[in-house]
Design a protein around this motif. Structure first.
Motif, mmCIF file in Angstrom:
data_model
loop_
_atom_site.group_PDB
_atom_site.id
_atom_site.type_symbol
_atom_site.label_atom_id
_atom_site.label_comp_id
_atom_site.label_asym_id
_atom_site.label_seq_id
_atom_site.Cartn_x
_atom_site.Cartn_y
_atom_site.Cartn_z
ATOM 1 N N GLN A 230 44.594 33.227 33.096
ATOM 2 C CA GLN A 230 45.398 33.953 34.069
ATOM 3 C C GLN A 230 44.526 34.564 35.168
ATOM 4 O O GLN A 230 44.863 34.525 36.359
ATOM 5 C CB GLN A 230 46.208 35.049 33.360
ATOM 6 C CG GLN A 230 47.160 35.805 34.281
ATOM 7 C CD GLN A 230 48.211 34.889 34.882
ATOM 8 O OE1 GLN A 230 48.815 34.074 34.182
ATOM 9 N NE2 GLN A 230 48.428 35.023 36.187
ATOM 10 N N MET A 231 43.390 35.117 34.766
ATOM 11 C CA MET A 231 42.487 35.721 35.743
ATOM 12 C C MET A 231 41.898 34.648 36.666
ATOM 13 O O MET A 231 41.686 34.889 37.860
ATOM 14 C CB MET A 231 41.368 36.474 35.029
ATOM 15 C CG MET A 231 41.841 37.720 34.285
ATOM 16 S SD MET A 231 40.471 38.657 33.558
ATOM 17 C CE MET A 231 39.613 39.167 35.029
ATOM 18 N N GLU A 233 43.399 31.878 37.568
ATOM 19 C CA GLU A 233 44.432 31.491 38.528
ATOM 20 C C GLU A 233 44.573 32.546 39.631
ATOM 21 O O GLU A 233 44.750 32.203 40.801
ATOM 22 C CB GLU A 233 45.759 31.313 37.794
ATOM 23 C CG GLU A 233 45.782 30.104 36.863
ATOM 24 C CD GLU A 233 47.070 30.025 36.069
ATOM 25 O OE1 GLU A 233 47.933 30.913 36.267
ATOM 26 O OE2 GLU A 233 47.213 29.088 35.257
ATOM 27 N N ASP A 234 44.490 33.824 39.256
ATOM 28 C CA ASP A 234 44.572 34.885 40.261
ATOM 29 C C ASP A 234 43.411 34.807 41.246
ATOM 30 O O ASP A 234 43.592 34.987 42.460
ATOM 31 C CB ASP A 234 44.583 36.253 39.579
ATOM 32 C CG ASP A 234 45.848 36.480 38.767
ATOM 33 O OD1 ASP A 234 46.845 35.752 39.009
ATOM 34 O OD2 ASP A 234 45.837 37.365 37.889
ATOM 35 N N ALA A 235 42.212 34.525 40.717
ATOM 36 C CA ALA A 235 41.045 34.442 41.596
ATOM 37 C C ALA A 235 41.160 33.251 42.549
ATOM 38 O O ALA A 235 40.801 33.350 43.735
ATOM 39 C CB ALA A 235 39.777 34.327 40.756
ATOM 40 N N LEU A 237 43.944 31.893 43.616
ATOM 41 C CA LEU A 237 44.940 32.233 44.624
ATOM 42 C C LEU A 237 44.346 33.162 45.677
ATOM 43 O O LEU A 237 44.630 33.031 46.874
ATOM 44 C CB LEU A 237 46.146 32.900 43.938
ATOM 45 C CG LEU A 237 47.292 33.333 44.859
ATOM 46 C CD1 LEU A 237 47.871 32.130 45.607
ATOM 47 C CD2 LEU A 237 48.371 34.045 44.061
ATOM 48 N N GLU A 238 43.511 34.083 45.247
ATOM 49 C CA GLU A 238 42.864 35.004 46.188
ATOM 50 C C GLU A 238 41.971 34.239 47.162
ATOM 51 O O GLU A 238 41.945 34.533 48.366
ATOM 52 C CB GLU A 238 42.042 36.035 45.403
ATOM 53 C CG GLU A 238 41.391 37.106 46.277
ATOM 54 C CD GLU A 238 40.628 38.120 45.459
ATOM 55 O OE1 GLU A 238 39.889 38.919 46.056
ATOM 56 O OE2 GLU A 238 40.760 38.110 44.219
ATOM 57 N N ASN A 241 44.161 32.391 49.679
ATOM 58 C CA ASN A 241 44.696 33.334 50.668
ATOM 59 C C ASN A 241 43.637 33.724 51.687
ATOM 60 O O ASN A 241 43.917 33.859 52.884
ATOM 61 C CB ASN A 241 45.248 34.571 49.969
ATOM 62 C CG ASN A 241 46.526 34.289 49.210
ATOM 63 O OD1 ASN A 241 47.237 33.322 49.517
ATOM 64 N ND2 ASN A 241 46.833 35.101 48.206
#
Length: 622
Positions: A230-231, A233-235, A237-238, A241
């Motif tokens: 999960q972390m 995937e968040d990274a 996405l960051e 962006n």
């Protein structure tokens, strides 16, 4: 997340005199160190040439001493380069190296400023033009060399350009005073360019640090289970962006980035129209080439940012391919002839369904790429029908170096180049094929490549075929005469340097030019001046934009006056607005030759379509 301890944004005038934090400064200095040997050797050659030319023109032996000192400073710069800190050196050594380079920049700038102060005799046009030409070239080269570290480039530009401006402004000759004002304007434009270049370098370094930090975080988190994924995937996405924000920023800031280059190009066009010697025209031509190169690189970066940001909306329509292909072949023929290559286009009656502007940009990039990597033989442009005539394929064949099979996908990635490890900017930025791939994906069409190393390559663009008959575009009206024949032109722009350059350039072309800063000011001029053509910047101070100003002038004049919209915004919306208003759309920076051609064409159309009474009445008012 930004690296700990680093300033997030460039703030105020302190950016011109303050070094960045050591981590960023080390990266910025590496850019200077990489180009320092060639820059110092070029400075030595330029110093010797201009000292010799001045000695021959002015018979002043003191210039020999000046030349020896300038060469000595260049040699000192090479010695400073040999003492550069290694990768990972302590911050104190990095700052010490930066201060040494600052001293080299100060020494070179001071000596070139002294050259203007001591050796320029303003009543003598030869020495004046020699000094101005020398400083224009050395300033452009210095900004390219030192632009990654703003304090170093700032010190070099101010110390080298200020004396010549002061000497010219202090002259009793009005022409010399005008050249002094032009020099000050040039210096301010170069400062703005240097500031924007430093910002771009800084943001590129920040983005690299951000990406490196994200990679480290992902490597650590992959050792865990669901929480780690999960972390990750968040990274990711960051990171996406951040990359998208970069593209959106470049697309939104295109006007501000193009404005200094637009003004610079107009001033170069104005200078070229003055009485210059052959040598001076050669220098102006070199300055123009450097400005055009910077403009091309900026245009490429902005085009890539729009593709990367996903803000391009195709407008497919049936269009004949042959006129576009012939136009591009005609455009690139001089380049091919210089390289000793054959460039041919095989005739084809094919009609495709796609966005003509985007297809033309794709083919232009592919053609430029083919010529860049072809040393012998030539390039052939042709069309073929595929899939039972439902598809038309534009093919570009070359006899160049070829591409290994494992690189066929990598060449469409940004900043990826074959055989250019030294990052020679004459071979481009490595974005041309990335733009091709992005535009093709935006239109949902395909671009493929087949190649044999050492024998050549063929790029294929596959488009839907249309069976509709498309009439050829009308041939443009022929232009006669070298000037605008007293045409009345109204220029509306909120940038003072652009207004000044436009007025000077149009006056040289024989036009009667009036300038306005805003829509209300343009309407006020209409009480005594009825223009035949309106040239307006799209972005203006106040409630009205350029398109609305052109419409207001037409309403006031009670006739459809031809209009030209100038903008740094390449979005589809600007194109639609220009088409709806009937105005010609030009994108900054606008070359002087293109501006002249557009104005001459509009003037011919205006004179042909205007009735006799309108022309007589206009002549009485003028």
């Amino acid at each position: 997340m930004w690296p700990e301890g680093s300033p997030i944004r460039l703030r105020g005038l302190t950016r011109f005199v303050r070094f960045d934090v050591p981590a960023h400064l080390a990266e910025q200095l590496r850019l200077i160190d990489r180009n320092m040997p060639m820059g110092m050797l070029a400075a030595i050659v330029v110093t010797v040439l201009f000292a010799g030319m001045h000695l021959r023109l002015a018979q002043n032996p003191q210039v020999v001493i000046w030349g020896a000192l300038a060469v000595a400073v260049c040699v000192l710069g090479l010695l400073v380069l040999r003492a550069r800190p290694a990768v990972g050196a302590p911050p104190a050594r990095v700052r010490r190296h930066a201060r040494r380079l600052l001293m080299v920049s100060l020494g070179l700038g001071t000596l070139w400023g002294y050259f203007a102060w001591a050796f320029m005799v303003t009543p003598n046009p030869h020495t004046t033009n020699l000094v101005i030409g020398a400083l224009a070239g050395i300033n452009a080269g210095g900004m390219v060399l030192f632009c990654s570290v703003l304090p170093i480039s700032f010190v070099f530009l101010v110390t080298s350009a200020t004396p010549v401006a002061l000497v010219l402004l202090g002259s009793a000759e009005p022409s010399a005073q005008l050249m002094g004002l032009a020099t000050l304007t040039y210096m301010l434009a170069m400062l703005g360019f240097g500031y924007q270049a430093a910002r771009s370098v800084r943001q590129s370094i920040d983005l690299r640090f951000v990406n490196a930090d994200l990679v480290g975080r992902l490597r650590d988190q992959t050792q865990r289970a669901v929480e780690a994924r999960q972390m990750a995937e968040d990274a990711l996405l960051e990171a996406e962006n951040a990359n998208r924000a970069k593209g959106v920023f470049l697309a939104a800031a295109s006007h501000d980035l193009r404005q200094p280059l637009h003004a610079l190009g107009l001033f170069i066009g104005s200078l070229a129209g003055t009485g210059l010697s052959g040598r001076q025209r050669g220098l102006v031509s070199q300055i123009d080439a450097s400005a055009q190169a910077a403009s091309d690189m900026l245009g490429t970066l902005l085009d890539f940012s729009k593709v990367d940001a996903g803000v391009i909306t195709p407008r497919p329509q049936p269009f004949a391919l042959q006129p576009m292909l012939e136009r591009l072949v005609q455009e690139f023929t001089p380049q091919a002839q210089v390289q000793g290559l054959a460039l041919r286009c095989r005739p084809s009656p094919a009609v495709a369904v796609a966005d003509p502007a985007l297809v033309e940009r794709i083919v232009r990039n592919l053609l430029s790429n083919a010529l860049r990597y072809t040393e012998h033989g030539g390039v052939l442009v042709a069309c073929r029908l595929r899939e039972s005539g439902e598809r038309v394929v534009i093919e570009l064949w070359d006899t160049g170096v070829g591409i290994p099979r494992h690189q066929h996908r990598a060449i469409f990635q940004e900043f990826h180049q074959l055989g250019n490890a030294e990052r020679d900017r004459r071979k481009g930025l490595g974005l041309g094929l990335a733009i091709v791939d992005g535009l093709a994906r935006a239109m949902s069409v395909s671009v493929t490549v087949s190649s044999v190393p050492g024998r050549g390559s063929v790029f294929r663009l596959t488009l839907p075929r249309s069976r509709e008959a498309v009439l050829p575009l009308p041939t443009p009206l022929a232009l006669d005469g070298g000037d605008l024949g007293g045409a009345r032109v109204l220029v509306v722009d909120d940038d003072e340097s652009v207004r000044s350059a436009m007025a000077d350039l149009l006056t040289q072309w024989g036009a009667w030019c009036e300038v306005a800063e805003s829509g209300p000011e343009a309407e006020a001029l209409m009480a005594r001046f009825t223009p035949q053509i309106v040239v307006a910047d799209y972005r203006l101070r106040g409630p009205s934009n350029g398109r609305e100003v052109i419409e207001q002038v037409r309403l006031r004049a009670r006739r459809p006056i031809p209009g030209v919209l100038v903008t740094g915004d390449t979005s589809v919306e600007r194109l639609r607005e220009a088409q709806a208003s009937g105005a010609v759309l030009l994108h900054k920076p606008v070359p002087a030759a293109q501006l002249h051609a557009v104005l001459a064409d509009l003037l011919r159309v205006e004179r042909l379509t205007a009735g006799p009474s309108t022309q007589v009445d206009a002549g009485r008012r003028s």
